[in-house]
Motif scaffolding. Structure first.
Motif, short mmCIF file in Angstrom:
data_model
loop_
_atom_site.label_atom_id
_atom_site.label_comp_id
_atom_site.label_asym_id
_atom_site.label_seq_id
_atom_site.Cartn_x
_atom_site.Cartn_y
_atom_site.Cartn_z
N ALA A 31 47.38 -9.19 20.35
CA ALA A 31 47.58 -8.26 21.47
C ALA A 31 48.39 -7.05 21.02
O ALA A 31 49.11 -7.09 20.02
CB ALA A 31 48.32 -8.96 22.61
N CYS A 204 47.76 -0.30 24.94
CA CYS A 204 48.12 -1.70 25.16
C CYS A 204 47.11 -2.46 26.01
O CYS A 204 46.57 -1.92 26.97
CB CYS A 204 49.50 -1.78 25.82
N ASN A 205 46.88 -3.72 25.63
CA ASN A 205 46.03 -4.58 26.47
C ASN A 205 46.88 -5.61 27.22
O ASN A 205 46.34 -6.46 27.93
CB ASN A 205 44.94 -5.27 25.64
N GLN A 206 48.19 -5.54 27.05
CA GLN A 206 49.11 -6.37 27.84
C GLN A 206 50.33 -5.53 28.19
O GLN A 206 50.82 -4.76 27.34
CB GLN A 206 49.54 -7.62 27.05
N GLU A 220 47.59 -7.81 32.51
CA GLU A 220 46.67 -6.82 32.00
C GLU A 220 46.23 -5.90 33.14
O GLU A 220 46.10 -6.35 34.27
CB GLU A 220 45.43 -7.49 31.39
N ASP A 222 43.32 -3.58 34.85
CA ASP A 222 41.88 -3.39 34.75
C ASP A 222 41.59 -1.89 34.63
O ASP A 222 42.49 -1.04 34.75
CB ASP A 222 41.15 -4.02 35.94
N ASP A 223 40.35 -1.55 34.37
CA ASP A 223 39.98 -0.16 34.10
C ASP A 223 40.24 0.78 35.26
O ASP A 223 40.37 2.00 35.08
CB ASP A 223 38.49 -0.07 33.70
#
Length: 237
Positions: A31, A204-206, A220, A222-223
């Motif tokens: 991550a 970052c994804n977290q 997380e 979302d888009d």
């Protein structure tokens, strides 16, 4: 997915005041985790505990399932970190600075030291300027040299405290591209603190958000979510 970092109910109390209180965080292997919060929220205290510079008052911290509190050397064996600004000798070249620092890693055979220095200079995009004095480097180049230093021991986990502080837009972009390359090409797990929400959202994804030493959100995005809007909403509660 295995957690590479785990904080378990960690608190830090100084002179009767909690700087961090009962914080539990997990960071998965692979991550890029952004640690966010206003100034004084406890971000640097968490990073200093993670890197073994200070001990928690209570709770425990595990890196690769090793306790930083009870088994500091083993836990930090696979960690590279920049806490506050990296410091180099300005009258020496980037390569010379790294050659001095690589000697501190007893796992790297002496005959392989020069190759390791060349490797981290290449990864950090400093090959072309490696033999110029550090005093001629921009702030962004010094930050990337700091990351090159952190990579010398080939760590699985990189911990970066406010790495984009003071950078101009070009320096930020180069740093962002380097961090994404370290994750995608070199399989590094990265924990970084910052107050630059736009940069965090791009990398970052977290996300972990703390306020007044307490965890208020982790997960997380979302888009469809905008980090700045989420952050301001959480801060105003």
């Amino acid at each position: 997915m295995k957690n590479i970092v785990e904080l378990q109910a960690v608190s830090k109390k100084v002179r009767g005041k909690y700087l961090v209180r009962d914080v539990s965080i997990q960071v998965e292997k692979g991550a890029i985790c952004g640690l966010l919060g206003p100034n004084g929220a406890g971000k640097t205290t968490i990073i200093r505990m993670l890197t073994g510079l200070i001990r928690p008052t209570s709770g425990d911290i595990f890196i690769n399932e090793q306790s930083v509190v009870t088994n500091r050397a083993s836990a930090l064996k696979n960690v590279g970190a920049i806490v506050e600004s990296p410091i180099f000798f300005p009258y020496m070249t980037g390569r010379e600075n790294l050659k001095n620092l690589v000697r501190l890693h007893d796992t790297i055979p002496k005959l392989e030291e020069n190759a390791k220095v060349a490797e981290v200079l290449q990864i950090s995009g400093l090959e072309a300027r490696a033999d110029e004095k550090v005093r001629t480097y921009s702030l962004g180049m010094k930050q990337r040299l700091g990351i090159a230093q952190a990579l010398l021991g080939d760590p699985a986990l990189l911990i970066l405290d406010e790495p984009a502080n003071g950078l101009d837009p070009m320096g930020m972009r180069e740093l962002r591209e380097l961090i994404l390359t370290l994750k995608n090409k070199y399989d590094k797990t990265i924990l970084l603190s910052s107050h630059l929400l736009d940069e965090i959202q791009k990398m970052c994804n977290q996300i972990v958000i703390i306020r007044e030493g307490e965890l208020i959100w982790s997960g997380e995005l979302d888009d469809e979510q905008n980090l700045e809007e989420v952050f301001i909403e959480l801060m105003s509660k």
